[in-house]
Design a protein around this motif. Structure first.
Motif, PDB file in Angstrom:
ATOM      1  N   SER A   1       0.845  -1.187   0.000  1.00  0.00           N
ATOM      2  CA  SER A   1       0.000   0.000   0.000  1.00  0.00           C
ATOM      3  C   SER A   1       0.886   1.244   0.000  1.00  0.00           C
ATOM      4  O   SER A   1       2.113   1.167   0.107  1.00  0.00           O
ATOM      5  CB  SER A   1      -0.927   0.009   1.219  1.00  0.00           C
ATOM      6  OG  SER A   1      -0.167   0.157   2.404  1.00  0.00           O
ATOM      7  N   GLU A   2       0.256   2.397  -0.105  1.00  0.00           N
ATOM      8  CA  GLU A   2       0.986   3.670  -0.119  1.00  0.00           C
ATOM      9  C   GLU A   2       1.391   4.112   1.281  1.00  0.00           C
ATOM     10  O   GLU A   2       2.235   4.986   1.443  1.00  0.00           O
ATOM     11  CB  GLU A   2       0.101   4.752  -0.755  1.00  0.00           C
ATOM     12  CG  GLU A   2      -0.227   4.491  -2.220  1.00  0.00           C
ATOM     13  CD  GLU A   2       1.017   4.466  -3.086  1.00  0.00           C
ATOM     14  OE1 GLU A   2       1.980   5.210  -2.775  1.00  0.00           O
ATOM     15  OE2 GLU A   2       1.043   3.709  -4.073  1.00  0.00           O
ATOM     16  N   GLY A   3       0.789   3.534   2.287  1.00  0.00           N
ATOM     17  CA  GLY A   3       1.105   3.921   3.663  1.00  0.00           C
ATOM     18  C   GLY A   3      -0.113   3.799   4.539  1.00  0.00           C
ATOM     19  O   GLY A   3      -1.249   3.659   4.058  1.00  0.00           O
ATOM     20  N   PRO A   4       0.088   3.817   5.847  1.00  0.00           N
ATOM     21  CA  PRO A   4      -1.030   3.605   6.764  1.00  0.00           C
ATOM     22  C   PRO A   4      -1.958   4.790   6.907  1.00  0.00           C
ATOM     23  O   PRO A   4      -3.078   4.641   7.399  1.00  0.00           O
ATOM     24  CB  PRO A   4      -0.326   3.304   8.097  1.00  0.00           C
ATOM     25  CG  PRO A   4       0.974   4.029   7.987  1.00  0.00           C
ATOM     26  CD  PRO A   4       1.366   3.989   6.540  1.00  0.00           C
ATOM     27  N   GLY A   5      -1.528   5.973   6.500  1.00  0.00           N
ATOM     28  CA  GLY A   5      -2.372   7.145   6.733  1.00  0.00           C
ATOM     29  C   GLY A   5      -2.248   7.612   8.167  1.00  0.00           C
ATOM     30  O   GLY A   5      -1.651   6.975   9.024  1.00  0.00           O
ATOM     31  N   LYS A   6      -2.850   8.756   8.435  1.00  0.00           N
ATOM     32  CA  LYS A   6      -2.740   9.329   9.770  1.00  0.00           C
ATOM     33  C   LYS A   6      -3.510   8.542  10.816  1.00  0.00           C
ATOM     34  O   LYS A   6      -3.208   8.608  12.008  1.00  0.00           O
ATOM     35  CB  LYS A   6      -3.248  10.774   9.735  1.00  0.00           C
ATOM     36  CG  LYS A   6      -2.392  11.689   8.864  1.00  0.00           C
ATOM     37  CD  LYS A   6      -2.934  13.111   8.887  1.00  0.00           C
ATOM     38  CE  LYS A   6      -2.075  14.040   8.042  1.00  0.00           C
ATOM     39  NZ  LYS A   6      -2.574  15.435   8.038  1.00  0.00           N
ATOM     40  N   GLN A   7      -4.542   7.818  10.387  1.00  0.00           N
ATOM     41  CA  GLN A   7      -5.375   7.125  11.362  1.00  0.00           C
ATOM     42  C   GLN A   7      -4.794   5.775  11.767  1.00  0.00           C
ATOM     43  O   GLN A   7      -5.328   5.115  12.655  1.00  0.00           O
ATOM     44  CB  GLN A   7      -6.783   6.910  10.798  1.00  0.00           C
ATOM     45  CG  GLN A   7      -6.896   5.852   9.700  1.00  0.00           C
ATOM     46  CD  GLN A   7      -6.481   6.378   8.331  1.00  0.00           C
ATOM     47  OE1 GLN A   7      -5.921   7.462   8.227  1.00  0.00           O
ATOM     48  NE2 GLN A   7      -6.769   5.600   7.303  1.00  0.00           N
ATOM     49  N   ARG A   8      -3.698   5.361  11.131  1.00  0.00           N
ATOM     50  CA  ARG A   8      -3.110   4.061  11.447  1.00  0.00           C
ATOM     51  C   ARG A   8      -1.656   4.234  11.858  1.00  0.00           C
ATOM     52  O   ARG A   8      -0.909   5.004  11.249  1.00  0.00           O
ATOM     53  CB  ARG A   8      -3.173   3.131  10.217  1.00  0.00           C
ATOM     54  CG  ARG A   8      -4.588   2.749   9.846  1.00  0.00           C
ATOM     55  CD  ARG A   8      -5.080   1.619  10.723  1.00  0.00           C
ATOM     56  NE  ARG A   8      -6.503   1.419  10.557  1.00  0.00           N
ATOM     57  CZ  ARG A   8      -7.191   0.489  11.222  1.00  0.00           C
ATOM     58  NH1 ARG A   8      -6.588  -0.301  12.070  1.00  0.00           N
ATOM     59  NH2 ARG A   8      -8.488   0.368  11.045  1.00  0.00           N
ATOM     60  N   LEU A   9      -1.265   3.535  12.894  1.00  0.00           N
ATOM     61  CA  LEU A   9       0.117   3.568  13.344  1.00  0.00           C
ATOM     62  C   LEU A   9       0.891   2.403  12.736  1.00  0.00           C
ATOM     63  O   LEU A   9       0.355   1.311  12.567  1.00  0.00           O
ATOM     64  CB  LEU A   9       0.178   3.488  14.877  1.00  0.00           C
ATOM     65  CG  LEU A   9      -0.453   4.656  15.640  1.00  0.00           C
ATOM     66  CD1 LEU A   9      -0.365   4.387  17.147  1.00  0.00           C
ATOM     67  CD2 LEU A   9       0.240   5.961  15.287  1.00  0.00           C
TER      68      LEU A   9
END
Length: 227
Positions: A195-203
Motif C-alpha cells: 500500500s501507499e502507507g497507513p495514513g494518519k489514522q493508522r500507526l
C-alpha cells in the motif's frame, strides 16, 4: 602278473587325479571375486566422501555476513543464507536494539515470509518481478565463502515499503511448504498487501530493514488494515 597289472593301473590313475583342472581353478576364481568386491567397496566409500565434501562446500559457500548502518546511524547485523538447490534466500536481521527477524524469499513458490522473532506471527506476500530478479542474481553470484560488507550511509539507496496486514486472511501454517512451514509452525500467519502507507489514522506496527548486495536497503513497515 595280474597283481602287477592292478598296481600299474592304480599308478596311472593317481596322476590323473592330481592334474584335475576343475579342482585347481577354484582358488583363482575366489581370489578374483574377492578382489572385485574390495575394489567396489573402495569406490563406494570414495564416492560417499566426495559427495559429503561437495555438499559441505555448497552449504558453506552460500553464507554471507553484512554489517549495515540503519536510519539511526546505528549498526544492524544481517546474515544471508542462500540455498541454491531449493531456490531459497533467507535473511536473519538483528537491529541495534537486539530485535531479530527472519525473512525468507521462496522463489520456487513465489512467496516472501516475514517473521519477527519477538512475535508469534508470520506475514506473507507474493513475490514481484523485482524480487525474482534480485534474488536470482544472488543465487547466481553466491560463490564466495564469507563476505563482510560495510554499506556506507551516504552511498546506500534507501526505500520504504508499506505492507498492510489483512486481519481476515489468516492462513494455517500446515498449508505452507517448506521452509515456511517450519518457520511459522508455532505462529499465526497472515497475508499482507502493498500500500501507499497507513495514513494518519493508522500507526506503523513495526519495520524490518533489509539490505541487498546491490547497495539498496529497504525498510519494510507493517500496519494492520481495518476489518
Amino acid at each position: 602278473m595280474v597283481r602287477c597289472w592292478k598296481h600299474s593301473e592304480a599308478a596311472l590313475e593317481e596322476p590323473q587325479r592330481m592334474c584335475d583342472p576343475t579342482s585347481s581353478s577354484r582358488v583363482p576364481h575366489k581370489v578374483l571375486w574377492l578382489s572385485l568386491a574390495v575394489m567396489l567397496l573402495i569406490v563406494i566409500i570414495a564416492l560417499g566422501v566426495t559427495a559429503h565434501l561437495g555438499l559441505q562446500h555448497r552449504t558453506q559457500s552460500s553464507m554471507q555476513v553484512f554489517r549495515i548502518p540503519d536510519h539511526t546511524s546505528d549498526l544492524i547485523s544481517q546474515s544471508t543464507v542462500i540455498d541454491k538447490n531449493n531456490n531459497v534466500v533467507t535473511y536473519s536481521v538483528t537491529s541495534h536494539v537486539n530485535h531479530s527477524s527472519t525473512v525468507i524469499f521462496d522463489l520456487r513458490h513465489g512467496l516472501v515470509c516475514y517473521k519477527p522473532d519477538n512475535q508469534d506471527s508470520c506475514f506473507l506476500r507474493r513475490m514481484e518481478s523485482w524480487d525474482f530478479e534480485n534474488m536470482q542474481s544472488q543465487l547466481n553470484e553466491s560463490e564466495q565463502l564469507v563476505r563482510q560488507v560495510w554499506v556506507v550511509g551516504n552511498q546506500t539507496e534507501k526505500h520504504t515499503e508499506f505492507l498492510g496486514v489483512m486481519p481476515g486472511s489468516r492462513v494455517e501454517a500446515s498449508s505452507l511448504q517448506e521452509p515456511l512451514q517450519s518457520l511459522c509452525e508455532q505462529a499465526s500467519v497472515y497475508w499482507t498487501r502493498r500500500s501507499e502507507g497507513p495514513g494518519k489514522q493508522r500507526l506503523i506496527y513495526f519495520c524490518i530493514d533489509i539490505c541487498f548486495p546491490s547497495n539498496i536497503c529497504v525498510s519494510v513497515c507493517f500496519y494492520y488494515l481495518p476489518e
